[in-house]
Design a protein around this motif. Structure first.
Motif, mmCIF file in Angstrom:
data_model
loop_
_atom_site.group_PDB
_atom_site.id
_atom_site.type_symbol
_atom_site.label_atom_id
_atom_site.label_comp_id
_atom_site.label_asym_id
_atom_site.label_seq_id
_atom_site.Cartn_x
_atom_site.Cartn_y
_atom_site.Cartn_z
ATOM 1 N N ARG A 188 -14.109 6.740 -21.576
ATOM 2 C CA ARG A 188 -14.712 7.989 -22.047
ATOM 3 C C ARG A 188 -14.410 8.183 -23.525
ATOM 4 O O ARG A 188 -13.278 7.919 -23.963
ATOM 5 C CB ARG A 188 -14.165 9.159 -21.234
ATOM 6 N N ARG A 201 -18.665 11.414 -23.545
ATOM 7 C CA ARG A 201 -19.581 10.558 -22.795
ATOM 8 C C ARG A 201 -18.833 9.349 -22.271
ATOM 9 O O ARG A 201 -17.811 8.943 -22.829
ATOM 10 C CB ARG A 201 -20.757 10.126 -23.654
ATOM 11 N N GLN A 202 -19.356 8.807 -21.182
ATOM 12 C CA GLN A 202 -18.786 7.602 -20.600
ATOM 13 C C GLN A 202 -19.906 6.705 -20.122
ATOM 14 O O GLN A 202 -20.705 7.095 -19.256
ATOM 15 C CB GLN A 202 -17.832 7.931 -19.451
#
Length: 121
Positions: A45, A38-39
């Motif tokens: 990230r 996820r970022q």
């Protein structure tokens, strides 16, 4: 065409749940380890979870341990990320990826387009 496609993101209230899907096309997904990343805006990230192909081992970031569960459905050629007890800090674009090896922890070279998860009241 080899492709990973994420889906299932959306807007959810804190404490809610979502299930993300990572569907593979052009290859058999259960031959390879699949990772979720996820970022968030303005952040790097980060790895969230991974499921290996060799023995089905699963791995989680400390921030999601006990709340997220990764799983495979080989018949559907799909990996899922069940996310429970969501927090505002979980807000991010979520990606799945593979490094074309059976074990987690290697370099990931093929990525999906991402799906947005927003946790907000």
């Amino acid at each position: 065409q080899v492709q990973l496609v994420e889906s299932g993101g959306g807007l959810v209230q804190p404490g809610g749940s979502l299930r993300l899907s990572c569907a593979a096309s052009g290859f058999t997904l259960d031959y390879y380890a699949i990772g979720w990343f996820r970022q968030a805006p303005g952040k790097e990230r980060e790895g969230v979870s991974c499921i290996s192909s060799s023995d089905g081992s699963t791995y989680y970031a400390d921030s999601v341990k006990g709340r997220f569960t990764i799983s495979r459905d080989n018949a559907k050629n799909t990996v899922y990320l069940q996310m429970n007890s969501l927090k505002p800090d979980d807000t991010a674009v979520y990606y799945c990826a593979t490094g074309w090896v059976r074990a987690c922890g290697n370099k990931y070279t093929t990525w999906g387009q991402g799906t947005q998860v927003t946790v907000s009241s």
